[in-house]
Design an enzyme around this catalytic site. Structure first.
Site, PDB file in Angstrom:
ATOM      1  N   HIS A  57      10.375 -37.121  38.990  1.00  0.00           N
ATOM      2  CA  HIS A  57      10.060 -36.870  40.399  1.00  0.00           C
ATOM      3  C   HIS A  57      11.349 -36.891  41.215  1.00  0.00           C
ATOM      4  CE1 HIS A  57       8.230 -36.598  44.149  1.00  0.00           C
ATOM      5  NE2 HIS A  57       7.373 -37.606  44.123  1.00  0.00           N
TER       6      HIS A  57
ATOM      7  N   PHE B 289       4.940 -40.213  50.882  1.00  0.00           N
ATOM      8  CA  PHE B 289       4.577 -41.452  51.567  1.00  0.00           C
ATOM      9  C   PHE B 289       4.517 -41.189  53.072  1.00  0.00           C
ATOM     10  CE2 PHE B 289       6.231 -44.970  48.467  1.00  0.00           C
ATOM     11  CZ  PHE B 289       5.219 -44.653  47.581  1.00  0.00           C
TER      12      PHE B 289
ATOM     13  N   HIS C 235       1.790 -31.050  42.605  1.00  0.00           N
ATOM     14  CA  HIS C 235       2.640 -32.215  42.892  1.00  0.00           C
ATOM     15  C   HIS C 235       2.645 -33.143  41.677  1.00  0.00           C
ATOM     16  CE1 HIS C 235       4.859 -35.013  45.321  1.00  0.00           C
ATOM     17  NE2 HIS C 235       3.939 -35.947  45.200  1.00  0.00           N
TER      18      HIS C 235
ATOM     19  N   CYS D 131       8.710 -37.265  49.848  1.00  0.00           N
ATOM     20  CA  CYS D 131       8.720 -36.292  48.765  1.00  0.00           C
ATOM     21  C   CYS D 131       8.107 -34.954  49.136  1.00  0.00           C
ATOM     22  CB  CYS D 131       8.018 -36.889  47.558  1.00  0.00           C
ATOM     23  SG  CYS D 131       8.782 -38.434  47.079  1.00  0.00           S
TER      24      CYS D 131
ATOM     25  N   LYS E 120       7.164 -32.025  36.957  1.00  0.00           N
ATOM     26  CA  LYS E 120       7.671 -33.396  36.881  1.00  0.00           C
ATOM     27  C   LYS E 120       7.501 -34.020  35.501  1.00  0.00           C
ATOM     28  CE  LYS E 120       6.871 -34.354  41.797  1.00  0.00           C
ATOM     29  NZ  LYS E 120       6.240 -33.073  42.168  1.00  0.00           N
TER      30      LYS E 120
ATOM     31  N   GLU F 199      -5.294 -34.899  43.971  1.00  0.00           N
ATOM     32  CA  GLU F 199      -4.832 -33.536  44.186  1.00  0.00           C
ATOM     33  C   GLU F 199      -5.777 -32.526  43.541  1.00  0.00           C
ATOM     34  OE1 GLU F 199      -0.794 -30.792  43.600  1.00  0.00           O
ATOM     35  OE2 GLU F 199      -0.953 -32.740  42.583  1.00  0.00           O
TER      36      GLU F 199
END
Length: 485
Positions: free
Chosen positions: A412, A471, A376, A236, A407, A387
């Protein structure tokens, strides 16, 4: 996508040295929702335990960084294109965000009635008319259909239609559109044919339409662009990695223009089922529109989305020579790796904080100049606070900063997320309005930055950053600002 495991960052450790190790042999130790006990590695999985790693301090930035002045190396944005849950028109997309609309609905692309998660940011009524011919349109995986439409719309927006391109040196124009998952429908269909009917029934398009480089390749084939061309796949964080790499091609003099961004179409049985297996998704099936809720105490996982977001990035010198409309300026970016765990964030937050710091260094920007962050913020328990805590380490005074989560309304978009959110960031710069972060009913007390809760706000953006993490510990940050000659 953000990490779904771990306990978050420790707010007092980012500038201290400490030793880290990976404990145990389970894939997930804690996913922010529930403990996962004794989840063993599959047979054949290579288990590797690194030696303890010492974490150094983040190097302090110079007090007066200098922005790039060379017009050959300054990068401007001259076109934008997207495919989203709110359609394929940039203004409609951003107006929907400003109004706080939710694009999250029940899945009807396939029968998800027996799935534990039955909703997503699914695109409906998508049209590729005037962008893809009918024969190819029927064959293509949606991942590549979204890429082609978003990419060609971005070129049109930059006044780089086919007639204009024919008069240009197309060896100086490149394409760099990445994806996290690739052609998932094409791949799933190919495997199904193999298992049910045998290898002779596999489509000849199985491999070409599955591999992750095909978006960039098809866009180049359709437009004749012969410059640097490849794909990056960093989960992502993908689209931001593409922006960063594309800008560096221009700065090194290897291209005048780069078409860059991300694309994804993973709302299919394989994609949804796979993320359910990861225990990553919200399960608010009765209230899909309230499921994505960054920084809210009652968040329970992210919501899948899809689409494509593409920018036309161009050297200032080239843009001025051809009289291009300059939308905003790309100041710089950075990419780092946590080097820690497949899904678990570093407990000290060094990967994210150092990425933000490096992006500001690359941009010639001091932390005090940043007053907007498109976060994010995926709505996972650990990731959202991780974050925020990392941001606080870089920006000592956050009183002037506004931070929101796109988002919360579109879900997402995985490999496309950074592309769509870069466009939202640039629209914030050009309109002077920030879209809200919806579904903020009970904000985490640790979140002391203004998250633009539930209602849009007027805000003049001096410098905006857009964060994307994936990831594998992939971190990416890009920096945009208004264009000032």
């Amino acid at each position: 996508m953000t990490s779904i495991t771990g306990t978050g960052y420790s707010s007092g450790l980012i500038l201290k040295q400490r030793e880290l190790g990976i404990k145990g042999n389970s894939l997930f130790q804690y996913n922010g929702l529930r403990t996962i006990e004794n989840m063993k590695m599959p047979v054949g999985f290579i288990s590797w335990k690194p030696k303890a790693v010492k974490c150094g301090r983040i190097r302090a930035m110079a007090s007066a960084p200098k922005r790039e002045k060379d017009p050959k190396k300054r990068i401007v944005v001259t076109g934008m294109g997207l495919v989203s849950v709110f359609g394929s028109d940039i203004d409609n997309f951003y107006n929907s965000l400003l109004e706080g609309q939710s694009g999250i609905t029940l899945i009807d692309r396939f029968d998800a009635s027996n799935y534990s998660v039955r909703f997503a940011g699914q695109i409906r009524d998508f049209s590729s008319v005037d962008y893809i011919d009918g024969k190819n349109d029927r064959r293509l995986d949606d991942c590549w259909r979204y890429c082609l439409v978003a990419g060609k719309k971005a070129l049109d927006d930059a006044n780089l239609g086919q007639e204009v391109l024919e008069a240009m040196d197309k060896t100086r124009i490149g394409v760099l559109v990445g994806t996290g998952m690739g052609g998932l429908t094409a791949f799933s269909s190919g495997v199904e044919s193999l298992v049910q009917k045998g290898y002779k029934k596999i489509s000849p398009f199985f491999i070409p339409y599955s591999i992750t480089n095909m978006g960039s390749a098809l866009l180049a084939i359709g437009t004749g662009l012969m410059g640097p061309n490849y794909s990056i796949s960093t989960a992502c964080a993908t689209a931001n990695y593409c922006f960063y790499a594309a800008a560096n091609h221009i700065r090194r003099g290897e291209a005048d223009i780069m078409v860059a961004g991300g694309t994804e179409a993973a709302i299919v049985p394989t994609g949804v089922g796979g993320f359910i297996a990861c225990r990553a998704l919200s399960q608010r099936n009765d209230e899909p529109h309230k499921a994505s809720r960054p920084w809210d105490k009652n968040r329970d996982g992210f919501v899948m989305g899809e689409g494509s977001g593409v920018l036309v990035m161009e050297s200032l010198e080239h843009a001025l020579k051809r009289g291009a409309n300059i939308i905003a300026e790309y100041l710089g970016g950075a990419v780092t790796c946590d080097a820690h765990h497949m899904t678990d964030p570093r407990s000290d937050g060094l990967g994210v904080s150092s990425c933000i710091t490096k992006s500001l260094e690359d941009s010639g920007i001091s932390p005090e100049e940043v007053n907007y962050i498109n976060a994010h913020a995926t709505s996972t328990l650990a990731g959202d606070l991780a974050e925020v805590n990392a941001i606080k380490k870089v920006f000592k005074d956050t009183s002037e900063i506004k931070m929101n989560g796109t988002k919360s309304m579109i879900g997402h978009g995985l490999g496309a997320a950074g592309g769509l959110e870069a466009i939202a960031t640039i629209k914030a710069i050009t309109t002077g309005w920030l879209h809200p972060t919806i579904n903020q009913d009970d904000l985490e007390p640790q979140v002391t930055i203004d998250t633009v809760p539930n209602v849009k706000k007027q805000h003049e953006v001096n410098v905006g950053i857009s964060n994307s993490f994936g990831f594998g510990g992939h971190n990416s940050v890009v920096v945009f600002a208004p264009y000032n000659p």
